[in-house]
Design a protein around this motif. Sequence first.
Motif, PDB file in Angstrom:
ATOM      1  N   LYS A   1       0.836  -1.203   0.000  1.00 19.62           N
ATOM      2  CA  LYS A   1       0.000   0.000   0.000  1.00 19.62           C
ATOM      3  C   LYS A   1       0.875   1.259   0.000  1.00 19.62           C
ATOM      4  O   LYS A   1       0.693   2.170  -0.812  1.00 19.62           O
ATOM      5  N   ARG A   2       1.854   1.262   0.891  1.00 20.54           N
ATOM      6  CA  ARG A   2       2.733   2.428   0.977  1.00 20.54           C
ATOM      7  C   ARG A   2       3.564   2.573  -0.297  1.00 20.54           C
ATOM      8  O   ARG A   2       3.833   3.672  -0.758  1.00 20.54           O
ATOM      9  N   GLY A   3       3.951   1.451  -0.856  1.00 19.48           N
ATOM     10  CA  GLY A   3       4.724   1.467  -2.101  1.00 19.48           C
ATOM     11  C   GLY A   3       3.928   2.078  -3.243  1.00 19.48           C
ATOM     12  O   GLY A   3       4.445   2.899  -4.010  1.00 19.48           O
ATOM     13  N   ILE A   4       2.663   1.684  -3.337  1.00 17.97           N
ATOM     14  CA  ILE A   4       1.830   2.201  -4.439  1.00 17.97           C
ATOM     15  C   ILE A   4       1.551   3.693  -4.239  1.00 17.97           C
ATOM     16  O   ILE A   4       1.620   4.487  -5.188  1.00 17.97           O
ATOM     17  N   ILE A   5       1.286   4.079  -3.007  1.00 19.98           N
ATOM     18  CA  ILE A   5       1.061   5.511  -2.750  1.00 19.98           C
ATOM     19  C   ILE A   5       2.314   6.308  -3.120  1.00 19.98           C
ATOM     20  O   ILE A   5       2.248   7.333  -3.805  1.00 19.98           O
ATOM     21  N   TYR A   6       3.470   5.780  -2.705  1.00 23.18           N
ATOM     22  CA  TYR A   6       4.724   6.479  -2.998  1.00 23.18           C
ATOM     23  C   TYR A   6       4.971   6.528  -4.512  1.00 23.18           C
ATOM     24  O   TYR A   6       5.491   7.510  -5.043  1.00 23.18           O
ATOM     25  N   SER A   7       4.586   5.453  -5.194  1.00 24.67           N
ATOM     26  CA  SER A   7       4.793   5.379  -6.638  1.00 24.67           C
ATOM     27  C   SER A   7       4.088   6.528  -7.363  1.00 24.67           C
ATOM     28  O   SER A   7       4.571   7.033  -8.376  1.00 24.67           O
ATOM     29  N   PHE A   8       2.928   6.941  -6.823  1.00 27.81           N
ATOM     30  CA  PHE A   8       2.166   8.026  -7.465  1.00 27.81           C
ATOM     31  C   PHE A   8       2.508   9.398  -6.885  1.00 27.81           C
ATOM     32  O   PHE A   8       2.025  10.406  -7.384  1.00 27.81           O
ATOM     33  N   THR A   9       3.293   9.410  -5.820  1.00 28.00           N
ATOM     34  CA  THR A   9       3.580  10.706  -5.176  1.00 28.00           C
ATOM     35  C   THR A   9       5.089  10.989  -5.203  1.00 28.00           C
ATOM     36  O   THR A   9       5.597  11.511  -6.171  1.00 28.00           O
ATOM     37  N   GLY A  10       5.772  10.612  -4.131  1.00 31.88           N
ATOM     38  CA  GLY A  10       7.198  10.928  -4.016  1.00 31.88           C
ATOM     39  C   GLY A  10       8.033  10.455  -5.192  1.00 31.88           C
ATOM     40  O   GLY A  10       8.929  11.172  -5.661  1.00 31.88           O
ATOM     41  N   ALA A  11       7.745   9.257  -5.676  1.00 32.42           N
ATOM     42  CA  ALA A  11       8.548   8.702  -6.771  1.00 32.42           C
ATOM     43  C   ALA A  11       8.350   9.472  -8.072  1.00 32.42           C
ATOM     44  O   ALA A  11       9.154   9.363  -8.990  1.00 32.42           O
ATOM     45  N   MET A  12       7.261  10.244  -8.155  1.00 30.45           N
ATOM     46  CA  MET A  12       6.990  11.036  -9.353  1.00 30.45           C
ATOM     47  C   MET A  12       7.607  12.432  -9.264  1.00 30.45           C
ATOM     48  O   MET A  12       7.547  13.207 -10.224  1.00 30.45           O
ATOM     49  N   SER A  13       8.158  12.731  -8.107  1.00 32.72           N
ATOM     50  CA  SER A  13       8.736  14.063  -7.927  1.00 32.72           C
ATOM     51  C   SER A  13       9.878  14.287  -8.918  1.00 32.72           C
ATOM     52  O   SER A  13      10.703  13.400  -9.123  1.00 32.72           O
ATOM     53  N   PRO A  14       9.932  15.467  -9.526  1.00 37.69           N
ATOM     54  CA  PRO A  14      11.020  15.725 -10.480  1.00 37.69           C
ATOM     55  C   PRO A  14      12.406  15.616  -9.840  1.00 37.69           C
ATOM     56  O   PRO A  14      13.380  15.309 -10.524  1.00 37.69           O
ATOM     57  N   MET A  15      12.464  15.803  -8.522  1.00 28.82           N
ATOM     58  CA  MET A  15      13.767  15.679  -7.849  1.00 28.82           C
ATOM     59  C   MET A  15      14.226  14.229  -7.754  1.00 28.82           C
ATOM     60  O   MET A  15      15.382  13.936  -7.489  1.00 28.82           O
ATOM     61  N   GLU A  16      13.287  13.301  -7.912  1.00 25.60           N
ATOM     62  CA  GLU A  16      13.606  11.876  -7.802  1.00 25.60           C
ATOM     63  C   GLU A  16      13.969  11.242  -9.137  1.00 25.60           C
ATOM     64  O   GLU A  16      14.405  10.102  -9.181  1.00 25.60           O
ATOM     65  N   LYS A  17      13.713  11.955 -10.217  1.00 22.53           N
ATOM     66  CA  LYS A  17      13.872  11.331 -11.540  1.00 22.53           C
ATOM     67  C   LYS A  17      14.896  12.055 -12.390  1.00 22.53           C
ATOM     68  O   LYS A  17      14.751  13.250 -12.656  1.00 22.53           O
ATOM     69  N   GLU A  18      15.878  11.300 -12.849  1.00 22.98           N
ATOM     70  CA  GLU A  18      16.844  11.910 -13.774  1.00 22.98           C
ATOM     71  C   GLU A  18      16.156  12.329 -15.062  1.00 22.98           C
ATOM     72  O   GLU A  18      16.578  13.298 -15.703  1.00 22.98           O
ATOM     73  N   SER A  19      15.110  11.592 -15.440  1.00 21.18           N
ATOM     74  CA  SER A  19      14.391  11.956 -16.664  1.00 21.18           C
ATOM     75  C   SER A  19      13.785  13.350 -16.530  1.00 21.18           C
ATOM     76  O   SER A  19      13.458  13.993 -17.524  1.00 21.18           O
ATOM     77  N   ALA A  20      13.643  13.827 -15.283  1.00 17.14           N
ATOM     78  CA  ALA A  20      13.132  15.179 -15.068  1.00 17.14           C
ATOM     79  C   ALA A  20      14.279  16.156 -14.809  1.00 17.14           C
ATOM     80  O   ALA A  20      14.499  17.086 -15.575  1.00 17.14           O
ATOM     81  N   PHE A  21      15.056  15.903 -13.753  1.00 15.60           N
ATOM     82  CA  PHE A  21      16.014  16.947 -13.372  1.00 15.60           C
ATOM     83  C   PHE A  21      17.237  17.058 -14.285  1.00 15.60           C
ATOM     84  O   PHE A  21      17.920  18.075 -14.277  1.00 15.60           O
ATOM     85  N   LEU A  22      17.492  16.037 -15.085  1.00 12.32           N
ATOM     86  CA  LEU A  22      18.587  16.173 -16.055  1.00 12.32           C
ATOM     87  C   LEU A  22      18.091  16.753 -17.383  1.00 12.32           C
ATOM     88  O   LEU A  22      18.882  17.080 -18.260  1.00 12.32           O
TER      89      LEU A  22
END
Lengths: 211, 433
Positions: free
Chosen positions: A43-64
């Motif tokens: 449950k926590r994993g799925i919630i995080y998948s749609f929230t924190g994990a989508m943060s531009p700071m978490e993704k090189e595809s965003a911040f790079l």
Amino acid sequence: MEWFNYLAIFTAAICFTTFLYRLIYLLSLGLPKDLSKETGSVKRGIIYSFTGAMSPMEKESAFLHLPTYAAGMLYHVGIFSSLLFFVWVIVTLFVPITLPSLVSIGLVILLSLSSLAGFSILIKRVISKELRYLSCADDYISNFLTTISQVAAILYILVPGSQVIYFIIMALLFTWMPLGKTRHLLYFFFARIHLGFFYGRRGAWPTVNKS
Amino acid sequence: MKSNQINSKRELALELLKPGDDSKLLTSLNSCVRCGLCADSCMFYKAFKEAKFIPSAKVDLVSSIYRRYYTATGKIAPRLFGAKELDDKMEESMVDLLFGACTMCGRCVKHCSIGVDIPYVVRRGREMLAVMNMVPQSLQSTVDAAINTGNNMAIPEDEFVDTIKWMEEELIDEMGDENARIPLNEFDKEIFYTLNPREPKFFPLSISAIAKVFYAAGESWTLSSKFYDVTNYGFFNGNKVEAAQIAGYLYDEIKHLRGKRLILGECGHGSRAHRWEGPNYLKKTYDFDNITVVELIGEYIRSGRIKLDKSLVKEKHTIHDPCNLVRNGGLMKEIRFVVNSSVSEVIEMSPYGEDNFCCGGGGGALAMSEYNDRRLKIGEIKANQIKATGAKVVITPCHNCVDQLLQINHTYKLGVTIKTIAEVVADSLVISK
């Protein structure tokens, strides 16, 4: 109603039904069956998948790739807005209501910017050697149709008499949506659910605060 | 005749892409938008700057076949929708890129703009190649050795027993205790411990290190002289039947010896293959504890069963996070708890944890000598990470990573020492006599 209204409504209905069928099918399959012992929380994993994990700071595809990321976000906001606008347009065929002028102006500005973003993404795909390597016709068509549908929405608001063009373009978009890569509209959500399931049950997501 | 055989193998491979009831497969094959933003998250692309190495291109190898055979659009207008035949050329590309240019580290997954589970698709591609007998011979030989002998290095049992006896003598001398033991094939022990065969073959001192930790903890434990191999290269060659057979060796052995807890030795993929995939390979839940040695040592430290004095280990250390234990195993925090309890100074690499780069030896790459040059080239990224820390010792709880790091150390002249977690814990142990 004119023939082009019927055409757009018909293709939209087919598109919606196709996505609905796929949605029900994917939901019926449920989450993967995993016999290993869970140490985290799905449950926590799925919630995080749609929230924190989508943060531009978490993704090189965003911040790079901030310009592309910003263009992509704007583009998608424009896409959803233009789809909502289509629903509104269809409603106005039956109920005589008009869009408040402030909303119209805001929508035109938003769709103008998102169209520019869409075209910039398309141009990038054309000029980048790497992206051309990855691309097939579907990539160009999907991008072009979703972008041009936003331009058509702008025309619909600003240019009286542009109805035919608008409805034909929307009909083309709705025809293509379930066929082309635009179908990620649905699969995106399931991809995030699967990631949340996978990383959540192992306790890898939510990630640990490193600071 | 030959053509018929090829076609029937291809049919078997195509069966593996049949949408069926696998929601994850269906999702993964339909999600990628080919934005290419995953490129910079992949070591192979970063090292070679060739479009074919972009993770999305690897996904497309598999998904284009799916579209060709299982979607109406791909059947009617393949060029329009990027649908491709499974033919000789495609098979060649699949072998080269899915085996030879992907360590399945999963770094691209976290950074994918959509969230496509790229290694999952790569693994399915490998499964397709496996049913067509197209696994690189070097990797298949490693699996064959594990299947036929019980360990992937085909170490004869008597040779293994000799090594263990030798290490036991070392332990007795070091502890000054005639009762210090490295038990073999003992029944009803609390811990059934496993090793990477590289330990008895090349790094026996890592066995004496963990034996010292068990000695200090007063643990009731045993090794098996037949089935001690924690690795499972069936996880990499795409042959689930073989993966299940290897997983079954450990399952059957712990049952045979009536062990209570299966402790997975320091091996990233092995830990993942037995802990997370093993029950699914064998289609049964395990009725015994199945954890990594890092977690076990963490338990010892928390409960006070072992005492550590980190001032005994003064050099500057850094940690290499094995992908299968950290990004794909959730052990980032636990590894740091154990390491920070054992050494005085730790400096992190940048990036680290779930963002860390693979050492380059994952995904079976270490076993595939065909791709040695590529493996060492991508290892330069890790070499630069290590150099930037200024550390003298690199700690990693994975013997496969140790091997790759040793080669990187030599190739890029890093001048560092590579240690496992058991080794640094053993170095800081305070043993009361």
